[in-house]
Design a protein around this motif. Structure first.
Motif, mmCIF file in Angstrom:
data_model
loop_
_atom_site.group_PDB
_atom_site.id
_atom_site.type_symbol
_atom_site.label_atom_id
_atom_site.label_comp_id
_atom_site.label_asym_id
_atom_site.label_seq_id
_atom_site.Cartn_x
_atom_site.Cartn_y
_atom_site.Cartn_z
ATOM 1 N N LEU A 175 0.821 -1.210 0.000
ATOM 2 C CA LEU A 175 0.000 0.000 0.000
ATOM 3 C C LEU A 175 0.857 1.262 0.000
ATOM 4 O O LEU A 175 0.507 2.261 -0.631
ATOM 5 N N ASN A 176 1.977 1.224 0.695
ATOM 6 C CA ASN A 176 2.893 2.375 0.658
ATOM 7 C C ASN A 176 3.404 2.611 -0.761
ATOM 8 O O ASN A 176 3.488 3.755 -1.228
ATOM 9 N N ARG A 177 3.762 1.514 -1.434
ATOM 10 C CA ARG A 177 4.259 1.632 -2.815
ATOM 11 C C ARG A 177 3.172 2.193 -3.728
ATOM 12 O O ARG A 177 3.415 3.088 -4.550
ATOM 13 N N LEU A 178 1.931 1.687 -3.573
ATOM 14 C CA LEU A 178 0.827 2.148 -4.407
ATOM 15 C C LEU A 178 0.468 3.601 -4.094
ATOM 16 O O LEU A 178 0.078 4.360 -4.989
ATOM 17 N N THR A 179 0.606 3.992 -2.830
ATOM 18 C CA THR A 179 0.352 5.384 -2.445
ATOM 19 C C THR A 179 1.320 6.322 -3.168
ATOM 20 O O THR A 179 0.927 7.376 -3.685
ATOM 21 N N ILE A 180 2.581 5.921 -3.218
ATOM 22 C CA ILE A 180 3.595 6.737 -3.911
ATOM 23 C C ILE A 180 3.240 6.869 -5.393
ATOM 24 O O ILE A 180 3.318 7.950 -5.984
ATOM 25 N N ILE A 181 2.830 5.753 -6.002
ATOM 26 C CA ILE A 181 2.461 5.766 -7.425
ATOM 27 C C ILE A 181 1.265 6.689 -7.659
ATOM 28 O O ILE A 181 1.265 7.522 -8.580
ATOM 29 N N ASN A 183 0.151 9.220 -5.912
ATOM 30 C CA ASN A 183 0.485 10.633 -5.738
ATOM 31 C C ASN A 183 1.340 11.161 -6.885
ATOM 32 O O ASN A 183 1.156 12.295 -7.341
ATOM 33 N N ALA A 184 2.251 10.321 -7.364
ATOM 34 C CA ALA A 184 3.106 10.741 -8.482
ATOM 35 C C ALA A 184 2.276 10.987 -9.750
ATOM 36 O O ALA A 184 2.561 11.907 -10.522
ATOM 37 N N GLN A 185 1.245 10.166 -9.959
ATOM 38 C CA GLN A 185 0.469 10.254 -11.191
ATOM 39 C C GLN A 185 -0.757 11.161 -11.092
ATOM 40 O O GLN A 185 -1.217 11.691 -12.110
ATOM 41 N N LEU A 186 -1.303 11.337 -9.891
ATOM 42 C CA LEU A 186 -2.580 12.046 -9.768
ATOM 43 C C LEU A 186 -2.480 13.404 -9.078
ATOM 44 O O LEU A 186 -3.452 14.166 -9.094
ATOM 45 N N HIS A 187 -1.354 13.710 -8.463
ATOM 46 C CA HIS A 187 -1.221 15.000 -7.781
ATOM 47 C C HIS A 187 -1.502 16.149 -8.749
ATOM 48 O O HIS A 187 -0.967 16.212 -9.852
ATOM 49 N N GLY A 188 -2.395 17.056 -8.327
ATOM 50 C CA GLY A 188 -2.719 18.229 -9.134
ATOM 51 C C GLY A 188 -3.748 17.993 -10.214
ATOM 52 O O GLY A 188 -4.116 18.930 -10.940
ATOM 53 N N LYS A 189 -4.243 16.751 -10.350
ATOM 54 C CA LYS A 189 -5.206 16.447 -11.406
ATOM 55 C C LYS A 189 -6.645 16.653 -10.929
ATOM 56 O O LYS A 189 -6.971 16.474 -9.749
ATOM 57 N N VAL A 191 -10.718 15.350 -11.816
ATOM 58 C CA VAL A 191 -11.305 14.078 -12.277
ATOM 59 C C VAL A 191 -11.266 13.991 -13.789
ATOM 60 O O VAL A 191 -10.998 12.939 -14.364
ATOM 61 N N ARG A 192 -11.528 15.106 -14.457
ATOM 62 C CA ARG A 192 -11.507 15.106 -15.927
ATOM 63 C C ARG A 192 -10.151 14.696 -16.477
ATOM 64 O O ARG A 192 -10.053 14.146 -17.574
ATOM 65 N N GLU A 193 -9.100 14.988 -15.738
ATOM 66 C CA GLU A 193 -7.742 14.707 -16.227
ATOM 67 C C GLU A 193 -7.298 13.272 -15.949
ATOM 68 O O GLU A 193 -6.227 12.860 -16.395
ATOM 69 N N ILE A 194 -8.126 12.512 -15.238
ATOM 70 C CA ILE A 194 -7.830 11.078 -15.059
ATOM 71 C C ILE A 194 -8.437 10.361 -16.266
ATOM 72 O O ILE A 194 -9.482 9.722 -16.202
ATOM 73 N N ASP A 195 -7.789 10.509 -17.396
ATOM 74 C CA ASP A 195 -8.314 10.002 -18.661
ATOM 75 C C ASP A 195 -7.729 8.626 -18.971
ATOM 76 O O ASP A 195 -7.004 8.031 -18.155
ATOM 77 N N ARG A 196 -8.038 8.124 -20.141
ATOM 78 C CA ARG A 196 -7.606 6.765 -20.503
ATOM 79 C C ARG A 196 -6.086 6.602 -20.449
ATOM 80 O O ARG A 196 -5.601 5.631 -19.857
#
Length: 341
Positions: A175-181, A183-189, A191-196
């Motif tokens: 879970l710690n590893r997934l949390t890092i992932i 945050n790295a990919q979704l920080h500042g996004k 909902v619209r920017e969580i695209d395909r």
């Protein structure tokens, strides 16, 4: 799973017949009704093989067969044919959209009504998601073997948390590893920017834990949409009573209650691209275990901004549902795109 052409035809006959009659079908009926040029004894043997594969089931020793949830999934993934909207249905949708082109809220209300009318199922529609709350931080915290806690902090300083129930939850280090992932990919996004492309990259990073990503993203979306107060419209709840599967009032009441609770609905309306069909036990929500959920996203500039959905029994006319949701989502997209440019 490879099936002979004959087995495929028999399975398709059983699925289609049960969708339209809600009655088990026997080998003699298949032989007479579908004219396959083989004896009922041969059909019986093939049905026995299909039952061994878990694709059909027999409710009683003397009854015919019905599709299993596994059988419906096989049908949807491998056998379902595209079914274009009938001319009158297409004209109805076009007229509805033209009439309400400058009234988004009213259009979404009418969209829900149109979906329930055309599919004869309860319908759920989210208004276009155009606000821009952004993700500041995410944290996954272990709860037990089958649950984790998702904590979300937004750029508006809102702090939200929700338990995510899973068949098997990852351990603390995972879970710690997934949390890092995340945050790295979704920080500042938003909902619209969580695209395909974003979701595909996350799935790649999650690797062996990819199966937990979509439930997590669904809850993130519902949290942010709740923060942005996205409105949800429903129609046709009583349509569920027309299906014999819900003659049990307790089952029907569970659906009625869920359709009145915004949080329940928001979990069904996570952003997506295209069509998604979730059958029976594939649903995360207990109240949907006897149902199928068919969802379609609508987008602008390749970013999902809203979702429409219908709920029905597992004995759903999936081809018709997909054609209606596709037609409706395309019409909504045309209007939203025209208004945004």
């Amino acid at each position: 799973m490879d099936l002979t052409e004959r087995k495929l035809k028999i399975l398709e006959a059983i699925v289609n017949d049960y969708i339209h009659t809600a009655e088990p079908i026997g080998s003699r009926t298949i032989a007479k009704k579908y004219g396959m040029g083989i004896s009922s004894a041969t059909i019986r043997n093939e049905m026995s093989d299909l039952e061994d594969l878990g694709l059909i089931a027999q409710l009683h020793t003397s009854s015919g067969r019905i599709p299993s949830q596994k059988g419906y999934r096989f049908y949807v993934d491998r056998m379902m044919h595209e079914q274009p909207l009938a001319g009158e249905e297409a004209l109805f949708l076009q007229g509805m959209i033209r009439q309400n082109i400058n009234q988004i809220e009213f259009m979404m209300q009418e969209t829900a009504k149109a979906l329930s009318r055309l599919t004869r199922c309860p319908a759920i529609v989210s208004e276009p998601y155009l606000k821009k709350t952004r993700i500041k931080h995410l944290q996954l915290v272990p709860v037990d073997e089958r649950a984790l806690l998702l904590v979300l902090i937004t750029d508006t300083k809102a702090v939200k948390n929700q338990v995510v129930t899973l068949p098997e939850a990852p351990g603390y280090e995972a879970l710690n590893r997934l949390t890092i992932i995340l945050n790295a990919q979704l920080h500042g996004k938003t909902v619209r920017e969580i695209d395909r492309p974003c979701i595909e990259k996350l799935l790649e990073f999650f690797g062996g834990q990819a199966h937990i990503l979509m439930p997590i993203l669904g809850i993130i979306a519902s949290m942010i949409q709740a923060e942005d107060d996205v409105r949800v419209f429903t129609s046709g709840a009583k349509n569920i009573l027309a299906f014999p599967e819900f003659a049990d009032r307790e089952k029907a009441n569970a659906i009625f209650q869920a359709l009145e609770e915004r949080e329940s609905l928001m979990t069904l309306l996570a952003p997506l691209t295209g069509i998604q069909i979730i059958i029976g036990d594939e649903n995360d929500n207990d109240w949907l275990k006897d149902c199928s959920l068919v969802r379609a996203g609508y987008s602008i500039d390749n970013q999902s901004i809203g979702t429409i959905a219908i709920i029905g029994p597992t004995r759903l006319d999936y081809a018709k549902a997909v054609s209606v949701l596709t037609g409706v989502s395309q019409n909504i997209q045309r209007v939203i795109t025209a208004l945004a440019h």
